[in-house]
Design a protein around this motif. Sequence first.
Motif, PDB file in Angstrom:
ATOM      1  N   VAL A 115     -55.390  -7.893  26.964  1.00 29.19           N
ATOM      2  CA  VAL A 115     -54.140  -8.212  27.649  1.00 29.19           C
ATOM      3  C   VAL A 115     -53.417  -9.263  26.801  1.00 29.19           C
ATOM      4  O   VAL A 115     -53.965 -10.334  26.550  1.00 29.19           O
ATOM      5  N   GLY A 116     -52.223  -8.918  26.339  1.00 29.88           N
ATOM      6  CA  GLY A 116     -51.497  -9.815  25.449  1.00 29.88           C
ATOM      7  C   GLY A 116     -51.446  -9.298  24.023  1.00 29.88           C
ATOM      8  O   GLY A 116     -50.758  -9.861  23.178  1.00 29.88           O
ATOM      9  N   ASP A 117     -52.177  -8.225  23.749  1.00 32.24           N
ATOM     10  CA  ASP A 117     -52.152  -7.602  22.415  1.00 32.24           C
ATOM     11  C   ASP A 117     -50.698  -7.228  22.084  1.00 32.24           C
ATOM     12  O   ASP A 117     -49.910  -6.892  22.967  1.00 32.24           O
ATOM     13  N   HIS A 118     -50.352  -7.280  20.802  1.00 32.02           N
ATOM     14  CA  HIS A 118     -48.961  -7.158  20.366  1.00 32.02           C
ATOM     15  C   HIS A 118     -48.583  -5.698  20.171  1.00 32.02           C
ATOM     16  O   HIS A 118     -49.192  -5.008  19.373  1.00 32.02           O
ATOM     17  N   VAL A 119     -47.554  -5.258  20.896  1.00 33.86           N
ATOM     18  CA  VAL A 119     -47.171  -3.847  20.850  1.00 33.86           C
ATOM     19  C   VAL A 119     -45.883  -3.644  20.053  1.00 33.86           C
ATOM     20  O   VAL A 119     -45.760  -2.702  19.277  1.00 33.86           O
ATOM     21  N   ALA A 120     -44.926  -4.524  20.259  1.00 30.95           N
ATOM     22  CA  ALA A 120     -43.645  -4.390  19.569  1.00 30.95           C
ATOM     23  C   ALA A 120     -42.977  -5.742  19.560  1.00 30.95           C
ATOM     24  O   ALA A 120     -43.370  -6.657  20.305  1.00 30.95           O
ATOM     25  N   VAL A 121     -41.957  -5.891  18.703  1.00 29.58           N
ATOM     26  CA  VAL A 121     -41.193  -7.134  18.698  1.00 29.58           C
ATOM     27  C   VAL A 121     -39.723  -6.791  18.880  1.00 29.58           C
ATOM     28  O   VAL A 121     -39.223  -5.827  18.300  1.00 29.58           O
ATOM     29  N   VAL A 122     -39.069  -7.561  19.738  1.00 30.61           N
ATOM     30  CA  VAL A 122     -37.642  -7.369  19.975  1.00 30.61           C
ATOM     31  C   VAL A 122     -36.922  -8.600  19.444  1.00 30.61           C
ATOM     32  O   VAL A 122     -37.296  -9.734  19.775  1.00 30.61           O
ATOM     33  N   ILE A 123     -35.915  -8.374  18.601  1.00 26.08           N
ATOM     34  CA  ILE A 123     -35.202  -9.497  17.982  1.00 26.08           C
ATOM     35  C   ILE A 123     -33.739  -9.410  18.408  1.00 26.08           C
ATOM     36  O   ILE A 123     -33.107  -8.349  18.276  1.00 26.08           O
ATOM     37  N   ALA A 124     -33.222 -10.525  18.944  1.00 20.35           N
ATOM     38  CA  ALA A 124     -31.849 -10.516  19.458  1.00 20.35           C
ATOM     39  C   ALA A 124     -31.163 -11.842  19.138  1.00 20.35           C
ATOM     40  O   ALA A 124     -31.812 -12.809  18.723  1.00 20.35           O
ATOM     41  N   GLU A 125     -29.853 -11.854  19.386  1.00 23.12           N
ATOM     42  CA  GLU A 125     -29.056 -13.046  19.080  1.00 23.12           C
ATOM     43  C   GLU A 125     -29.560 -14.281  19.812  1.00 23.12           C
ATOM     44  O   GLU A 125     -29.618 -15.360  19.258  1.00 23.12           O
ATOM     45  N   THR A 126     -29.888 -14.115  21.081  1.00 25.53           N
ATOM     46  CA  THR A 126     -30.384 -15.265  21.849  1.00 25.53           C
ATOM     47  C   THR A 126     -31.748 -14.912  22.438  1.00 25.53           C
ATOM     48  O   THR A 126     -32.101 -13.737  22.570  1.00 25.53           O
ATOM     49  N   LEU A 127     -32.450 -15.961  22.811  1.00 27.27           N
ATOM     50  CA  LEU A 127     -33.780 -15.759  23.386  1.00 27.27           C
ATOM     51  C   LEU A 127     -33.687 -14.977  24.699  1.00 27.27           C
ATOM     52  O   LEU A 127     -34.485 -14.074  24.958  1.00 27.27           O
ATOM     53  N   LEU A 128     -32.701 -15.313  25.521  1.00 25.29           N
ATOM     54  CA  LEU A 128     -32.581 -14.625  26.804  1.00 25.29           C
ATOM     55  C   LEU A 128     -32.283 -13.144  26.597  1.00 25.29           C
ATOM     56  O   LEU A 128     -32.816 -12.283  27.303  1.00 25.29           O
ATOM     57  N   GLN A 129     -31.429 -12.836  25.595  1.00 21.66           N
ATOM     58  CA  GLN A 129     -31.150 -11.422  25.303  1.00 21.66           C
ATOM     59  C   GLN A 129     -32.410 -10.711  24.810  1.00 21.66           C
ATOM     60  O   GLN A 129     -32.682  -9.561  25.180  1.00 21.66           O
ATOM     61  N   ALA A 130     -33.194 -11.382  23.994  1.00 24.38           N
ATOM     62  CA  ALA A 130     -34.431 -10.767  23.490  1.00 24.38           C
ATOM     63  C   ALA A 130     -35.396 -10.516  24.647  1.00 24.38           C
ATOM     64  O   ALA A 130     -36.067  -9.480  24.710  1.00 24.38           O
ATOM     65  N   LYS A 131     -35.455 -11.471  25.573  1.00 20.17           N
ATOM     66  CA  LYS A 131     -36.346 -11.294  26.731  1.00 20.17           C
ATOM     67  C   LYS A 131     -35.888 -10.115  27.581  1.00 20.17           C
ATOM     68  O   LYS A 131     -36.706  -9.291  28.014  1.00 20.17           O
ATOM     69  N   ASP A 132     -34.592 -10.038  27.815  1.00 21.26           N
ATOM     70  CA  ASP A 132     -34.061  -8.927  28.607  1.00 21.26           C
ATOM     71  C   ASP A 132     -34.374  -7.597  27.922  1.00 21.26           C
ATOM     72  O   ASP A 132     -34.798  -6.629  28.568  1.00 21.26           O
ATOM     73  N   ALA A 133     -34.168  -7.533  26.615  1.00 20.72           N
ATOM     74  CA  ALA A 133     -34.372  -6.274  25.896  1.00 20.72           C
ATOM     75  C   ALA A 133     -35.849  -5.892  25.841  1.00 20.72           C
ATOM     76  O   ALA A 133     -36.197  -4.702  25.869  1.00 20.72           O
ATOM     77  N   ALA A 134     -36.717  -6.895  25.762  1.00 22.76           N
ATOM     78  CA  ALA A 134     -38.158  -6.600  25.726  1.00 22.76           C
ATOM     79  C   ALA A 134     -38.579  -5.870  27.000  1.00 22.76           C
ATOM     80  O   ALA A 134     -39.460  -5.009  26.993  1.00 22.76           O
ATOM     81  N   GLU A 135     -37.906  -6.214  28.108  1.00 20.76           N
ATOM     82  CA  GLU A 135     -38.188  -5.533  29.377  1.00 20.76           C
ATOM     83  C   GLU A 135     -37.814  -4.059  29.308  1.00 20.76           C
ATOM     84  O   GLU A 135     -38.309  -3.246  30.096  1.00 20.76           O
TER      85      GLU A 135
END
Lengths: 163, 789
Positions: free
Chosen positions: B110-130
């Motif tokens: 649990v926590g193993d790395h599956v993908a990385v999402v890179i965005a302009e802001t941290l909040l945008q990256a968090k939203d996109a990761a969802e």
Amino acid sequence: MTTVSLTVNGQSVTKDIDPRTLLVQLLREHLRLTGTHVGCDTSQCGACVVHVNGVSVKSCTMLAAQCEGAFVTTIEGIAEGGRLHPMQEAFREHHGLQCGYCTPGMIMSAIDIVNRKGTALDEATVRHELEGNICRCTGYHNIVKAVIAGAEAMGGGMRQAAE
Amino acid sequence: MAVTSIGARVARKEDHRFITGKGQYVDDINRPGQAHAVFVRSPHAAATIKRIDISAARKMPGVVGVLTGEDLAADKIGGLICGWMIHSKDGSPMKAGAHPALAQGKVRYVGDHVAVVIAETLLQAKDAAEAVVVDYAVEKPVVDVASALAKGAPAVHAEAPDNRVFSWHLGDKAATDAAFARAKHVTSLDIVNNRLIPNAMEPRAAVGDYDSGNDAFTLYTTSQNPHVARLVLSAFIGVAPEHKLRVIAPDVGGGFGSKIFIYAEETVCVWAAKKVGRPVKWTSDRTEAFLSDAHGRDHVTKAELAMDENGRILALRASTKANLGAYLSTFASSVPTYLYAPLLSGQYDIPAIYAEVDGVYTHTAPVDAYRGAGRPEATFVVERLVEVAARQLGQDPAKFRARNYIRNFPHQTPVIMAYDAGDYHASLKKALELADYKGFARRKRESARRGKLRGIGFSSYIEACGIAPSAAVGSLGAGVGLWESAEVRVNPIGTVEVLTGSHSHGQGHETTFAQLVSDRLGIPIENVSIVHGDTDKVQMGMGTYGSRSGAVGMSAIAKALDKVIAKGRKVAAHVLEAAEGDIEFKDGKFTVAGTDRSAGFGDIALQAYIAHKFNGQELEPGLKEGAFYDPTNFTFPAGVHICELEVDPQTGDVRIEKWTAVDDFGVIINPLIVEGQVHGGIAQGVGQALHEGAVYDPVTGQLVTASYMDYRMPRAEDLPSFVVDTTVTPCPSNPLGIKGCGEAGAIAAPAAVVNALTDAVGHEDVPMPATPQALWRACQKAPRLMAAE
Ligand code: FES
Ligand code: FES
């Protein structure tokens, strides 16, 4: 976007921010005051403690928008005229820090403890009052010593000694 | 301004920036145009990835890139490595599965790395990761060693079908078995060394930056060893060649081992910076830290001690199953093997020792070095065995220890180590006095009158630090040498910069290393700067862990200082018009022996650069010297910690009444800093004994303790002020006589606490962490004790 105006370390600032922005993010990212740290995501560690209207607050747990009109003091704002705050001095003197990450929050909490409990603090009180601040490096031994000494100095002990 | 000598208790030079909020940690660093990375992590402990759909995430506002294991493979970025080869009993190499930085087909914790999402802001990256959709076929996990080794258990990696990575051993089995056969008394214990999560207060962070003009990368990272990070990222993972990769580890907020390792996130940030054409920043939040920082300890051991009729130890036998987690982290294989079993002799003269260790894969976060790394586990085994043996034989535990202590040095143990120096009786004697051992019985009675159970516990620990002679660790499987480097640059006005391959993340090197320079060169400590943590400044180094920076790092500085003084003497000979052999250097002055003709260190430095007084063809101008120091042996700090505590049988609550520590660290540079290291170590050891424990749900493999609400960190009120003192036997194996002090407390403390708790409750069945619930249960087992008083 929303606009917030407040006073930080004596300077008035106005910023346009995402309404989700936390006070700690406003300080670190918008104002580049990176002395305030983030050590957790559950309001447990106290690395982020600042003073809002003279009272200690975990800045990770408050929205920046809630600080409209507030007076905020951070670790960068407690030394006066190039002279360290007695609590800062005490932390150095007593080796109350190692990696330094918890230190700004510790010092801000310590000043708040003195404001609430007075300048004559005993060990049990200090240990109890520090329950919201986690340090992984020092085992608290020297932090406790520093807070007691810093409190005394805030009461005038150190100023007398220095003059 | 005065010289600050070795042994002076001076406040730290580095503190000013930390107490004024001017430290520069990785998360404080921002690069122009930087984007933010968020990792999509596995919510399952074991699963096959059927499909990853990134199309929706790519379209989210602000998204700069979404990358998966496929992209990594396409760019031929290699997997993370384990740098220590362990061979099993049968001679076969350890069975390691691949460790990709982003999952390729399977997730294993649990926590193993599956993908990385890179965005302009941290909040945008968090939203996109969802919005990243991952289709998992969930499988049954194994989270502890017993279920991982059970017949028919699912294999974490196909390479190790029975989940055994290695089945290793050390020592003479026949001699040990023979000693047990003739023993008059045998003490046996089943020991669980609980799993810990390091929790440096600064979470890990990385900023990857790519300069396309020069085709060069920079990685800012929370590392204890930036050069090792560069080497691994370059030579093994293949991000960039070393001369095109700069690694900077600025102020780092604690490490305790967890920042030694080269992790997936740092690797991805530096690689992705080129991929998306933007600096990429990632800062772990605390939940991620719990999930994905390498954990520590997690041993299950059966241990036995054999004694003759007089209570002399004849032999020790241990069989350990070590949980290594789902992947082999950077030094994972060395921790339960060569950092563990060679310490099983403790401070005792034990003629025969045999240890076997199985390293086991499970569906949990990787396990690697955490403060002490193997040595706390060994000390816990030895010190619990010794304590229980003394109780079973009806002997005083202090006297039993003293009777079995090693007396003569050097001492060769049956398990590799050659202890060079020590005086274990001296530490014990001092500790017993400081702890007022004689008055304990009275205090115990007094507690009993108040309905409390008082206990006292000893821990007579040893550790092997200053790691270590390069050839020796090479012969044991290490992939690197463990020397250290230093460069001393004297400026024309006589101020000094020291470049060191060690890294400070709380240890105070900027002060202690400067003290050494001040002492040796006779210049004020203010005139010395210590430079570390940047591969563009310091050529090469092995970093800081295993309490090696004093013994190894400072020895390298001492060696370079000797060269500076030797060169200074040559320059002084010309300046003072005397023979080189007649020049003495003392108290910052070069003097012609037997005369009053002298020149200060700063004057000679200036003359070295002006180069007017000597022939530049015969003597090179300038004053700058470097050294690599390879240690000749491990160092062996040792000491005695005594814990006295009170248990409330009604609530299971425990109060540590007094902590006494007497340590022998050899020569001490700055007692203030050394004491601080001891305090911090004890707190972590007490944390292990009383509060901390990582818990995975056995059915789902979820980490149940993934926040400070669930994982109990020691707080100020849990601890007393400590009584800390030292004895000194200088270490003969390095030029400064230093042994190292960083891990002692964490190594000593757990056994001292558990020995005290078991003394208090009157039986041995107390687990770690001894939470109030566990202690209350333990108290229910022994009501006779309360009645007896
Ligand atoms: S960051 Fe605010 S309490 Fe931890
Ligand atoms: S000094 Fe490192 S966390 Fe407190």
